[in-house]
Design a protein around this motif. Sequence first.
Motif, PDB file in Angstrom:
ATOM      1  N   UNK A   1       0.832  -1.204   0.000  1.00 27.01           N
ATOM      2  CA  UNK A   1       0.000   0.000   0.000  1.00 27.01           C
ATOM      3  C   UNK A   1       0.866   1.254   0.000  1.00 27.01           C
ATOM      4  N   UNK A   2       1.961   1.208   0.750  1.00 24.55           N
ATOM      5  CA  UNK A   2       2.865   2.361   0.823  1.00 24.55           C
ATOM      6  C   UNK A   2       3.469   2.679  -0.538  1.00 24.55           C
ATOM      7  N   UNK A   3       3.953   1.636  -1.223  1.00 22.16           N
ATOM      8  CA  UNK A   3       4.606   1.882  -2.501  1.00 22.16           C
ATOM      9  C   UNK A   3       3.584   2.319  -3.545  1.00 22.16           C
ATOM     10  N   UNK A   4       2.342   1.826  -3.447  1.00 28.24           N
ATOM     11  CA  UNK A   4       1.290   2.258  -4.373  1.00 28.24           C
ATOM     12  C   UNK A   4       1.020   3.751  -4.201  1.00 28.24           C
ATOM     13  N   UNK A   5       0.880   4.203  -2.952  1.00 28.67           N
ATOM     14  CA  UNK A   5       0.637   5.621  -2.700  1.00 28.67           C
ATOM     15  C   UNK A   5       1.797   6.467  -3.198  1.00 28.67           C
ATOM     16  N   UNK A   6       3.030   6.035  -2.915  1.00 26.49           N
ATOM     17  CA  UNK A   6       4.202   6.814  -3.329  1.00 26.49           C
ATOM     18  C   UNK A   6       4.286   6.921  -4.852  1.00 26.49           C
ATOM     19  N   UNK A   7       4.051   5.811  -5.556  1.00 25.42           N
ATOM     20  CA  UNK A   7       4.119   5.832  -7.015  1.00 25.42           C
ATOM     21  C   UNK A   7       3.071   6.784  -7.586  1.00 25.42           C
ATOM     22  N   UNK A   8       1.867   6.750  -7.033  1.00 20.42           N
ATOM     23  CA  UNK A   8       0.797   7.609  -7.542  1.00 20.42           C
ATOM     24  C   UNK A   8       1.159   9.089  -7.384  1.00 20.42           C
ATOM     25  N   UNK A   9       1.588   9.494  -6.185  1.00 22.73           N
ATOM     26  CA  UNK A   9       1.854  10.917  -5.958  1.00 22.73           C
ATOM     27  C   UNK A   9       3.102  11.383  -6.702  1.00 22.73           C
ATOM     28  N   UNK A  10       4.116  10.512  -6.824  1.00 22.38           N
ATOM     29  CA  UNK A  10       5.343  10.899  -7.534  1.00 22.38           C
ATOM     30  C   UNK A  10       5.072  11.037  -9.029  1.00 22.38           C
ATOM     31  N   UNK A  11       4.389  10.058  -9.619  1.00 24.02           N
ATOM     32  CA  UNK A  11       4.092  10.137 -11.052  1.00 24.02           C
ATOM     33  C   UNK A  11       3.234  11.359 -11.348  1.00 24.02           C
ATOM     34  N   UNK A  12       2.254  11.616 -10.496  1.00 23.61           N
ATOM     35  CA  UNK A  12       1.399  12.793 -10.696  1.00 23.61           C
ATOM     36  C   UNK A  12       2.228  14.069 -10.654  1.00 23.61           C
ATOM     37  N   UNK A  13       3.186  14.133  -9.730  1.00 26.46           N
ATOM     38  CA  UNK A  13       3.987  15.348  -9.591  1.00 26.46           C
ATOM     39  C   UNK A  13       4.945  15.548 -10.760  1.00 26.46           C
ATOM     40  N   UNK A  14       5.684  14.506 -11.124  1.00 30.03           N
ATOM     41  CA  UNK A  14       6.714  14.694 -12.155  1.00 30.03           C
ATOM     42  C   UNK A  14       6.113  14.834 -13.548  1.00 30.03           C
ATOM     43  N   UNK A  15       4.854  14.369 -13.732  1.00 23.54           N
ATOM     44  CA  UNK A  15       4.202  14.505 -15.033  1.00 23.54           C
ATOM     45  C   UNK A  15       3.514  15.859 -15.175  1.00 23.54           C
ATOM     46  N   UNK A  16       2.858  16.310 -14.128  1.00 22.07           N
ATOM     47  CA  UNK A  16       2.048  17.536 -14.232  1.00 22.07           C
ATOM     48  C   UNK A  16       2.812  18.810 -13.887  1.00 22.07           C
ATOM     49  N   UNK A  17       3.898  18.704 -13.133  1.00 18.91           N
ATOM     50  CA  UNK A  17       4.658  19.889 -12.732  1.00 18.91           C
ATOM     51  C   UNK A  17       5.930  19.947 -13.559  1.00 18.91           C
ATOM     52  N   UNK A  18       5.964  20.849 -14.500  1.00 23.70           N
ATOM     53  CA  UNK A  18       7.131  21.008 -15.364  1.00 23.70           C
ATOM     54  C   UNK A  18       8.153  21.897 -14.670  1.00 23.70           C
ATOM     55  N   UNK A  19       9.326  21.352 -14.494  1.00 22.40           N
ATOM     56  CA  UNK A  19      10.360  22.072 -13.755  1.00 22.40           C
ATOM     57  C   UNK A  19      11.133  22.988 -14.692  1.00 22.40           C
ATOM     58  N   UNK A  20      11.371  24.190 -14.239  1.00 22.26           N
ATOM     59  CA  UNK A  20      12.136  25.163 -15.016  1.00 22.26           C
ATOM     60  C   UNK A  20      13.619  24.899 -14.823  1.00 22.26           C
ATOM     61  N   UNK A  21      14.319  24.724 -15.925  1.00 21.55           N
ATOM     62  CA  UNK A  21      15.757  24.485 -15.876  1.00 21.55           C
ATOM     63  C   UNK A  21      16.480  25.822 -15.998  1.00 21.55           C
ATOM     64  N   UNK A  22      17.150  26.226 -14.949  1.00 21.82           N
ATOM     65  CA  UNK A  22      17.872  27.493 -14.958  1.00 21.82           C
ATOM     66  C   UNK A  22      19.224  27.326 -15.635  1.00 21.82           C
ATOM     67  N   UNK A  23      19.675  28.382 -16.276  1.00 23.33           N
ATOM     68  CA  UNK A  23      20.949  28.335 -16.962  1.00 23.33           C
ATOM     69  C   UNK A  23      22.086  28.469 -15.959  1.00 23.33           C
ATOM     70  N   UNK A  24      23.196  27.754 -16.171  1.00 26.39           N
ATOM     71  CA  UNK A  24      24.329  27.868 -15.251  1.00 26.39           C
ATOM     72  C   UNK A  24      25.036  29.203 -15.401  1.00 26.39           C
ATOM     73  N   UNK A  25      25.552  29.695 -14.281  1.00 23.20           N
ATOM     74  CA  UNK A  25      26.322  30.931 -14.276  1.00 23.20           C
ATOM     75  C   UNK A  25      27.566  30.725 -13.443  1.00 23.20           C
ATOM     76  N   UNK A  26      28.539  31.588 -13.653  1.00 27.84           N
ATOM     77  CA  UNK A  26      29.750  31.568 -12.834  1.00 27.84           C
ATOM     78  C   UNK A  26      29.501  32.417 -11.599  1.00 27.84           C
TER      79      UNK A  26
END
Length: 503
Positions: free
Chosen positions: A226-251
């Motif tokens: 049950x624990x792994x089912x809950x974790x998979x659901x919330x993680x997949x939902x987050x990484x699919x629906x929330x697009x992360x902004x990739x910042x450019x590297x700076x010195x």
Amino acid sequence: MEVELSRNKPPHEVAATSSSPRQPRPLRKIITVAAIAAGIQFGWALQLSLLTPYVQLLGIPHTYSAFIWLCGPISGVLVQPIVGYHSDRCTSRFGRRRPFIAAGSISVAISVFLIGYAADLGHLFGDHLDKPSRPRAIVIFVIGFWILDVANNMLQGPCRALLADLSCGDQSRTRSANSFFSFFMAVGNVLGYAAGSYSGLHKIFPFTATNACDVYCANLKSCFFLSIFLLVVVVVLAIVTVKEETLQPVISGSGEEGVPFFGQIFGAFKELKRPMWILLLVTCLNWIAWFPFLLFDTDWMGKEVYGGTVGKGKNYDKGVHAGALGLLLNSVVLGFMSLGVEALSRGLGGVKRLWGVVNFLLAICLGLTVLITKLAEAWRHRQVQPPPPPPPGIKAGALALFAALGIPLAVTYSIPFALASIFSNDSGAGQGLSLGVLNLAIVIPQMVVSVLSGPFDALFGGGNLPAFVVAAVSAAASGICAFTMLPSPSPDATKIVAPGGFH
């Protein structure tokens, strides 16, 4: 947050970051990421409530079972800072945080399989079921357990960092993100303890019961499924629906990129002011008090309160499930108490007084474990053998003790971090570095307790009470130091920060 450039990359390849301010992401996306905390905390709750009895079922003596719990503090002090350091500098096209979140989730799934099927795999590789110790199963379990703790720590750091990224420096949105993360931690606790307190979950997954895995073991497997089912659901939902902004590297140009994280941590000790040193002392004593109970609470219910023996009869298993119910009540009180910490601190005249008061409450509660144990023992001596579970009055007293401990736990999860932030502001130190130093005052006591509590208990007959008595003394000492030594921050600076989890 800027990503520092690797030294071997020429300056002309550096892309400048946009100078225009970024807007915080919608609240629904922040809630989606914060929900990952429920999946993480579900697994932590199962560890706290069920795994100490499970390792003894595999044949690891009570004296040595505490050594396995060293993984939590060690991974907490090593894995989170290292993962955080590298996730800040990750240039993956999938983002900086999401690759670590996905990798951590996969690692959790692998570790849960190893833990749940340790007895079966050990039997497959040659363990004899009629012997009290199963060495192959123990090896598989320990490997899985360490992977689980490392994986959970891999998840926590990037999740919190991603919430900060999505808030884009907006203080109101950051506070809301932390509040939602704490809320979902409480949800995970409640789900985990509720699952651990119910002994019929294995009926949902009938394939979990085998010749090498009895009903208790099968129920543990079911909880982890049950624990792994809950974790998979919330993680997949987050990484699919929330697009992360990739910042450019700076010195950065400051030269700090050549200083490792741990070099910064240990270098910070040289600059600590007296208020921070006292805070570290009070925190250290506080966690010496907390960790024995967090480690052996359900084992205490099974052995001392219910009078059971691991692997013999039903009293021990009934006690463990009752302890899981107690932890569920503890989480409910913890959630409500967390909402009132600021109001209580104002009513008592400051956070140091509130922390001192609840440390004395913690000492009293830990001392009451002796009274409850003696009452349960006296009742069993008057019964026929084998004795039944304790009467309702003793059960109610033990469960009330679990619930009452939610009050000081809520303060432990908030005030130390608020004070660390306040003292770092007063001294001009960095917030992140000061909180990293404070984390050492939490995990080092956990490692000491993990190493010493089992052998110390063995010197006094193998029960849990000796460690609980030492914990009560440490809680009282922490309260005294909070009242007499800890400086009082200015009234307008005592806003409590959102709590986090410590493993």
